[in-house]
Design an enzyme around this catalytic site. Structure first.
Site, short mmCIF file in Angstrom:
data_model
loop_
_atom_site.label_atom_id
_atom_site.label_comp_id
_atom_site.label_asym_id
_atom_site.label_seq_id
_atom_site.Cartn_x
_atom_site.Cartn_y
_atom_site.Cartn_z
N ASP A 96 24.17 -12.91 -0.54
CA ASP A 96 25.01 -12.94 -1.24
C ASP A 96 26.08 -13.88 -1.12
O ASP A 96 26.88 -14.25 -0.13
CB ASP A 96 25.55 -11.86 -0.24
CG ASP A 96 25.29 -10.78 0.04
OD1 ASP A 96 24.91 -9.95 -1.76
OD2 ASP A 96 24.87 -10.18 1.10
N ASP A 151 21.33 -18.52 1.66
CA ASP A 151 22.29 -17.16 1.95
C ASP A 151 21.77 -16.48 0.40
O ASP A 151 21.96 -16.70 -0.92
CB ASP A 151 23.45 -17.50 2.03
CG ASP A 151 24.52 -15.86 2.30
OD1 ASP A 151 23.93 -15.63 2.76
OD2 ASP A 151 25.49 -16.31 1.37
#
Length: 219
Positions: free
Chosen positions: A17, A15
């Protein structure tokens, strides 16, 4: 639970953020301004970290608000605010250690992800899955299944690295092992969804070995 320190993975799927980049301040500023503009109480925005913007908008706006226009508005606000976006500890080293065996899987658009990674001084891997590539966002497994497909690997032999429950659920549903970082969520919120929970990526080392990637927890 899988002991990820004993497995050899074909790829690591990150991922962005909250996992690679710290964009929390920019995200909060954009969504708070958006909520005020559209008359959405801030408490409605709780619990959506890791979910694509359109999914959040559709879930929180009143019936009289056009979802397409409101989504375009938050997307514009996020693109315009990159102040304070920084790399999280261990992110640069993790990406550098995994040439050809890593992907970024983000709920943001490609444009926004590119801007945030650049603002943080990170070089993204070639493999990339964004909100532009999917029809169903996290916690659906589709984003991570697409990432594995693009790398030509078995999802069950991938390690998903996430900071949010929605992303961990997505990885688990895709059949991957899961590593959680407590950069935006508490350990309690993540531990039932992750095979291993660490503070951030500086707590682990990724090593390319014959047949794939091993993970070692630092002392």
């Amino acid at each position: 639970m899988r002991d990820i320190t004993r497995e050899v993975f074909e790829a690591v799927l990150f991922d962005n953020d909250g996992t690679l980049t710290d964009s929390t301040a920019a995200v909060e500023r954009a969504w708070q301004a958006w909520a005020a503009h559209h008359g959405v109480p801030l408490e409605r925005l709780v619990g959506f970290h890791g979910v694509p913007s359109r999914g959040i908008v559709a879930a929180v706006v009143d019936d009289h608000i056009d979802v397409d226009l409101a989504t375009a508005d938050i997307d514009r606000r996020e693109l315009e605010d990159l102040e304070g976006v920084l790399p999280l500890p261990g992110a640069a080293a993790a990406l550098t250690a995994l040439p050809g065996r890593a992907a970024v899987v983000t709920s943001a658009s490609r444009e926004l992800a590119d801007l945030r990674l650049a603002a943080a001084g990170l070089v993204a891997p070639e493999a990339y899955v964004t909100a532009d590539d999917i029809t169903r966002g996290k916690p659906d497994p589709q984003p991570y299944l697409i990432a594995a497909e693009r790398l030509g690997v078995d999802p069950a032999r991938c390690l998903v690295v996430e900071d949010a429950p929605a992303g961990l659920r997505s990885g688990r549903a895709a059949g991957a092992a899961t590593l959680a970082v407590t950069t935006t969520s508490t350990e309690q919120a993540l531990r039932d969804l992750a095979d291993l929970v660490v503070a951030d990526l500086s707590a682990v080392v990724f090593e390319v070995v014959d047949g794939g990637v091993r993970v070692r927890v630092t002392d």
